[in-house]
Design a protein around this motif. Structure first.
Motif, short mmCIF file in Angstrom:
data_model
loop_
_atom_site.label_atom_id
_atom_site.label_comp_id
_atom_site.label_asym_id
_atom_site.label_seq_id
_atom_site.Cartn_x
_atom_site.Cartn_y
_atom_site.Cartn_z
N THR A 106 -1.35 -7.85 6.60
CA THR A 106 -1.60 -7.94 5.05
C THR A 106 -2.79 -7.27 4.98
O THR A 106 -3.39 -7.46 5.07
CB THR A 106 -1.46 -8.78 3.98
N VAL A 117 -5.56 -5.86 2.57
CA VAL A 117 -5.80 -6.08 0.74
C VAL A 117 -6.86 -5.31 0.58
O VAL A 117 -7.86 -5.03 0.59
CB VAL A 117 -6.14 -7.74 1.17
N ASN A 118 -7.08 -4.64 -0.59
CA ASN A 118 -7.67 -4.00 -1.06
C ASN A 118 -9.02 -5.04 -1.77
O ASN A 118 -8.66 -5.81 -2.02
CB ASN A 118 -7.96 -2.92 -2.79
N ILE A 119 -9.99 -5.27 -1.04
CA ILE A 119 -11.45 -5.33 -1.05
C ILE A 119 -12.18 -5.63 -2.39
O ILE A 119 -12.28 -7.11 -3.11
CB ILE A 119 -12.97 -5.56 -0.12
N GLU A 120 -11.93 -4.33 -3.26
CA GLU A 120 -12.77 -4.76 -4.61
C GLU A 120 -11.59 -5.13 -5.03
O GLU A 120 -12.19 -5.71 -6.35
CB GLU A 120 -12.87 -2.94 -4.75
N THR A 121 -10.45 -5.43 -5.25
CA THR A 121 -9.31 -5.80 -6.58
C THR A 121 -8.36 -7.00 -6.17
O THR A 121 -8.08 -7.55 -6.75
CB THR A 121 -8.09 -4.72 -6.80
N ASN A 122 -8.55 -7.34 -5.05
CA ASN A 122 -7.82 -8.19 -3.96
C ASN A 122 -6.43 -7.84 -4.68
O ASN A 122 -5.29 -8.85 -3.95
CB ASN A 122 -7.99 -9.39 -4.91
N VAL A 123 -5.54 -6.33 -4.50
CA VAL A 123 -4.39 -6.19 -4.29
C VAL A 123 -4.10 -5.93 -3.19
O VAL A 123 -5.11 -5.49 -2.03
CB VAL A 123 -4.42 -4.69 -5.48
N LYS A 124 -2.73 -6.83 -2.52
CA LYS A 124 -2.14 -6.42 -1.71
C LYS A 124 -1.24 -4.96 -1.40
O LYS A 124 -0.37 -5.33 -1.82
CB LYS A 124 -0.82 -7.40 -0.98
N THR A 125 -2.17 -4.15 -0.70
CA THR A 125 -1.59 -2.99 -0.16
C THR A 125 -0.88 -2.08 0.14
O THR A 125 0.68 -1.72 0.19
CB THR A 125 -3.15 -1.81 0.07
#
Length: 197
Positions: free
Chosen positions: A169, A171-179
Protein backbone atom coordinates in the motif's frame (compact mmCIF):
# COMPACT_ATOMS: atom_id res chain seq x y z
CA UNK A 1 50.32 -50.77 13.84
CA UNK A 2 46.94 -49.59 15.12
CA UNK A 3 47.79 -46.00 14.18
CA UNK A 4 48.64 -47.07 10.62
CA UNK A 5 45.33 -48.96 10.31
CA UNK A 6 43.41 -45.90 11.49
CA UNK A 7 45.23 -43.71 8.95
CA UNK A 8 44.46 -46.15 6.10
CA UNK A 9 40.80 -46.30 7.13
CA UNK A 10 40.63 -42.49 7.22
CA UNK A 11 42.10 -42.27 3.71
CA UNK A 12 39.66 -44.89 2.41
CA UNK A 13 36.71 -43.11 4.02
CA UNK A 14 37.80 -39.76 2.59
CA UNK A 15 38.20 -41.33 -0.85
CA UNK A 16 34.66 -42.72 -0.74
CA UNK A 17 33.04 -39.51 0.50
CA UNK A 18 31.03 -37.48 -1.98
CA UNK A 19 32.44 -34.15 -3.11
CA UNK A 20 30.53 -30.91 -3.24
CA UNK A 21 30.30 -29.38 -6.70
CA UNK A 22 29.65 -25.65 -7.08
CA UNK A 23 28.69 -24.24 -10.45
CA UNK A 24 28.33 -20.56 -11.27
CA UNK A 25 25.03 -19.76 -13.00
CA UNK A 26 23.49 -16.63 -14.46
CA UNK A 27 21.94 -14.52 -11.69
CA UNK A 28 18.69 -14.28 -13.66
CA UNK A 29 18.32 -18.05 -14.01
CA UNK A 30 15.36 -19.49 -12.12
CA UNK A 31 16.42 -22.31 -9.80
CA UNK A 32 13.95 -23.81 -7.31
CA UNK A 33 15.49 -26.31 -4.91
CA UNK A 34 13.34 -26.27 -1.79
CA UNK A 35 10.13 -24.71 -3.09
CA UNK A 36 10.43 -21.93 -0.53
CA UNK A 37 10.41 -18.19 -1.32
CA UNK A 38 13.64 -17.37 -3.17
CA UNK A 39 15.42 -14.65 -5.15
CA UNK A 40 13.25 -15.27 -8.23
CA UNK A 41 10.08 -14.67 -6.21
CA UNK A 42 11.49 -11.52 -4.65
CA UNK A 43 12.45 -9.99 -7.99
CA UNK A 44 9.26 -11.12 -9.74
CA UNK A 45 7.00 -9.64 -7.06
CA UNK A 46 8.91 -6.37 -6.69
CA UNK A 47 9.24 -5.73 -10.45
CA UNK A 48 5.60 -6.51 -11.25
CA UNK A 49 4.14 -4.61 -8.31
CA UNK A 50 6.22 -1.48 -8.84
CA UNK A 51 5.39 -1.52 -12.54
CA UNK A 52 1.70 -1.72 -11.59
CA UNK A 53 2.17 1.04 -9.02
CA UNK A 54 3.85 3.38 -11.51
CA UNK A 55 1.18 2.77 -14.16
CA UNK A 56 -1.55 4.27 -11.96
CA UNK A 57 -2.61 7.94 -12.12
CA UNK A 58 -1.05 9.04 -8.80
CA UNK A 59 2.38 9.70 -10.35
CA UNK A 60 1.09 12.00 -13.10
CA UNK A 61 -1.33 13.74 -10.74
CA UNK A 62 1.43 14.43 -8.21
CA UNK A 63 3.84 15.72 -10.86
CA UNK A 64 1.12 18.00 -12.25
CA UNK A 65 0.19 19.42 -8.85
CA UNK A 66 3.68 19.62 -7.27
CA UNK A 67 5.79 20.18 -10.42
CA UNK A 68 8.32 17.59 -9.26
CA UNK A 69 8.83 13.84 -9.07
CA UNK A 70 7.21 12.15 -6.06
CA UNK A 71 9.56 11.04 -3.30
CA UNK A 72 8.90 7.63 -1.75
CA UNK A 73 10.23 5.91 1.34
CA UNK A 74 9.87 2.15 1.71
CA UNK A 75 8.57 1.53 5.21
CA UNK A 76 7.82 -1.72 6.99
CA UNK A 77 7.26 -4.82 4.83
CA UNK A 78 6.25 -7.48 7.35
CA UNK A 79 6.90 -11.15 6.79
CA UNK A 80 3.80 -12.94 8.13
CA UNK A 81 4.57 -16.18 6.30
CA UNK A 82 5.69 -19.42 7.96
CA UNK A 83 9.12 -19.16 6.32
CA UNK A 84 12.16 -17.04 6.91
CA UNK A 85 11.98 -14.48 4.11
CA UNK A 86 14.88 -12.01 3.93
CA UNK A 87 12.68 -8.92 3.76
CA UNK A 88 15.76 -6.71 3.37
CA UNK A 89 16.45 -8.25 -0.03
CA UNK A 90 12.83 -7.72 -1.05
CA UNK A 91 12.93 -4.06 0.08
CA UNK A 92 16.14 -3.56 -1.92
CA UNK A 93 14.42 -5.03 -4.99
CA UNK A 94 11.50 -2.62 -4.52
CA UNK A 95 13.79 0.39 -4.15
CA UNK A 96 15.78 -0.66 -7.22
CA UNK A 97 12.60 -1.00 -9.29
CA UNK A 98 11.41 2.46 -8.17
CA UNK A 99 14.74 4.18 -8.83
CA UNK A 100 15.33 2.45 -12.16
CA UNK A 101 11.90 3.58 -13.37
CA UNK A 102 13.13 7.18 -13.39
CA UNK A 103 9.66 8.33 -12.27
CA UNK A 104 10.19 8.62 -8.51
CA UNK A 105 12.89 9.45 -6.00
CA UNK A 106 13.57 7.10 -3.09
CA UNK A 107 14.86 8.40 0.23
CA UNK A 108 16.94 6.50 2.76
CA UNK A 109 15.28 4.41 5.46
CA UNK A 110 15.25 5.46 9.12
CA UNK A 111 18.30 3.29 9.87
CA UNK A 112 20.21 4.57 6.85
CA UNK A 113 19.35 8.19 7.71
CA UNK A 114 20.83 7.85 11.20
CA UNK A 115 24.13 6.69 9.71
CA UNK A 116 24.16 9.55 7.21
CA UNK A 117 23.24 12.12 9.88
CA UNK A 118 26.10 10.84 12.00
CA UNK A 119 28.43 11.48 9.07
CA UNK A 120 27.13 15.05 8.69
CA UNK A 121 27.68 15.68 12.42
CA UNK A 122 31.21 14.38 12.05
CA UNK A 123 31.78 16.67 9.06
CA UNK A 124 30.85 19.71 11.15
CA UNK A 125 33.96 19.03 13.21
CA UNK A 126 36.36 17.44 10.73
CA UNK A 127 35.49 18.44 7.15
CA UNK A 128 36.85 21.49 5.35
CA UNK A 129 34.31 24.33 4.89
CA UNK A 130 34.14 23.85 1.12
CA UNK A 131 33.21 20.17 1.44
CA UNK A 132 30.96 20.41 4.53
CA UNK A 133 27.42 19.14 3.93
CA UNK A 134 24.74 21.19 5.67
CA UNK A 135 22.19 19.91 8.16
CA UNK A 136 18.47 20.36 7.50
CA UNK A 137 18.64 19.81 3.74
CA UNK A 138 17.12 16.31 3.58
CA UNK A 139 14.41 15.48 1.07
CA UNK A 140 11.18 14.67 2.87
CA UNK A 141 9.18 11.74 1.50
CA UNK A 142 5.75 12.40 0.00
CA UNK A 143 4.62 8.76 0.17
CA UNK A 144 5.41 5.67 2.22
CA UNK A 145 5.16 2.13 0.85
CA UNK A 146 4.13 -0.42 3.47
CA UNK A 147 2.96 -4.01 3.23
CA UNK A 148 3.14 -7.64 4.22
CA UNK A 149 3.82 -11.11 2.84
CA UNK A 150 1.38 -13.87 3.83
CA UNK A 151 1.49 -17.60 3.13
CA UNK A 152 -0.93 -20.53 3.07
CA UNK A 153 0.45 -24.08 2.98
CA UNK A 154 -1.51 -27.21 2.08
CA UNK A 155 0.33 -30.54 2.22
CA UNK A 156 -0.39 -34.27 2.16
CA UNK A 157 1.44 -37.49 1.22
CA UNK A 158 4.75 -35.80 0.40
CA UNK A 159 3.13 -33.17 -1.83
CA UNK A 160 2.76 -29.52 -0.91
CA UNK A 161 1.16 -26.39 -2.31
CA UNK A 162 2.61 -23.14 -1.02
CA UNK A 163 0.64 -19.97 -1.71
CA UNK A 164 2.18 -16.52 -1.15
CA UNK A 165 0.26 -13.26 -1.21
CA UNK A 166 2.12 -9.95 -1.10
CA UNK A 167 0.07 -6.82 -0.39
CA UNK A 168 1.62 -3.37 -0.72
CA UNK A 169 0.00 0.00 0.00
CA UNK A 170 1.30 3.44 -0.97
CA UNK A 171 0.18 6.06 1.57
CA UNK A 172 0.32 9.86 1.23
CA UNK A 173 2.36 10.87 4.30
CA UNK A 174 0.66 14.25 4.72
CA UNK A 175 -2.94 13.11 4.35
CA UNK A 176 -2.84 9.35 5.20
CA UNK A 177 -4.73 8.72 1.94
CA UNK A 178 -4.05 5.30 0.42
CA UNK A 179 -2.92 6.26 -3.06
CA UNK A 180 -2.31 2.79 -4.48
CA UNK A 181 -2.95 -0.78 -3.30
CA UNK A 182 -1.21 -3.66 -5.05
CA UNK A 183 -1.36 -7.42 -4.69
CA UNK A 184 0.75 -10.21 -6.16
CA UNK A 185 0.10 -13.94 -5.70
CA UNK A 186 2.51 -16.82 -6.25
CA UNK A 187 1.46 -20.49 -6.01
CA UNK A 188 4.02 -23.32 -5.96
CA UNK A 189 3.48 -27.07 -6.19
CA UNK A 190 6.23 -29.12 -4.54
CA UNK A 191 6.42 -32.93 -4.79
CA UNK A 192 9.00 -35.69 -4.55
CA UNK A 193 7.55 -37.74 -7.37
CA UNK A 194 7.57 -36.96 -11.10
CA UNK A 195 3.80 -36.34 -10.99
CA UNK A 196 2.69 -32.82 -11.85
CA UNK A 197 -0.86 -31.50 -11.50
Amino acid sequence: MAIGAVAVMALLTAGCASHKVVTRVDEGEQIDLSGRWNDTDSKLVSDEMILDCLNHPWVGEFMRDASKKPTVIVGSIRNKSQEHIPVGTFVNDIERAFVNSGDVQVVASATEREEIRSERRDQRINASPETLKEMGREAGADFMLIGEINQIIDSEDGKKVSFYQTDLTLVNIETNVKTWIGQKKIKKYIAQSSYKP
